[in-house]
Design an enzyme around this catalytic site. Sequence first.
Site, PDB file in Angstrom:
ATOM      1  N   GLY A 218      -9.980   7.940  22.734  1.00  0.00           N
ATOM      2  CA  GLY A 218     -10.985   8.991  22.770  1.00  0.00           C
ATOM      3  C   GLY A 218     -11.565   9.101  24.161  1.00  0.00           C
ATOM      4  CB  CYS A 219     -14.934  10.067  25.231  1.00  0.00           C
ATOM      5  SG  CYS A 219     -15.972  10.102  26.694  1.00  0.00           S
ATOM      6  CG  PHE A 220     -12.244   8.675  30.528  1.00  0.00           C
ATOM      7  CD1 PHE A 220     -13.457   9.286  30.724  1.00  0.00           C
ATOM      8  CD2 PHE A 220     -11.145   9.214  31.188  1.00  0.00           C
ATOM      9  CE1 PHE A 220     -13.611  10.382  31.542  1.00  0.00           C
ATOM     10  CE2 PHE A 220     -11.274  10.311  32.019  1.00  0.00           C
ATOM     11  CZ  PHE A 220     -12.515  10.902  32.195  1.00  0.00           C
TER      12      PHE A 220
ATOM     13  CB  CYS B  30     -16.517   5.796  24.278  1.00  0.00           C
ATOM     14  SG  CYS B  30     -17.531   7.212  23.838  1.00  0.00           S
TER      15      CYS B  30
END
Length: 185
Positions: A16-18, A20
């Site tokens: 997912g979002c890097f 995070c």
Amino acid sequence: MDKQNNNLETAILAGGCFWCTEAVFQRLDGVESVISGYTGGNIKNPAYREICTGRTGHAEAIKIQFDPTKITFRELLEVFFATHDPTTLNRQGNDVGTQYRSEIFHTTPDQKKDAEEFIALLEKERIFGAPIVTAISEEKPFYIAEEEHQNYYNDHKQQPYCQFIIDPKIKKLNQYFSKKLNTAD
């Protein structure tokens, strides 16, 4: 941390979002560096605005340099699977698109084997309520994301995204992996 350690290994994970994943893995003892970037796609040197379209084939990912005498690849996988949803195809929460897929880009044959075995174990034990869709692929060129995406959580903890999306992941990390955390932080 001993930055002169020549025995470091590399792991590349997309969950997912890097922002995070970077925040989670930066806190682990034995992780020497975490770089946010893009991999798995079909264009060279992509920019964030291109990644956001979902048409580059790249995933937001992190490149981790770690000391296997302090933390193993399998331990990294434990944290990886505990801090993102590996059952949603091309999605993490409200982040939707191929750039947010769950994928392990193995850098060695042993990493491939470890990832396959670990996913098989999770499936056998029915750890998740749905099948795991995390792909396992050979390492591909990794393009470092723009500077404003590096160390994002640490530099922007007061941002709403960080408070609502990343803070719960950090709390989960602290709760379940306290013995693996870097005590220097």
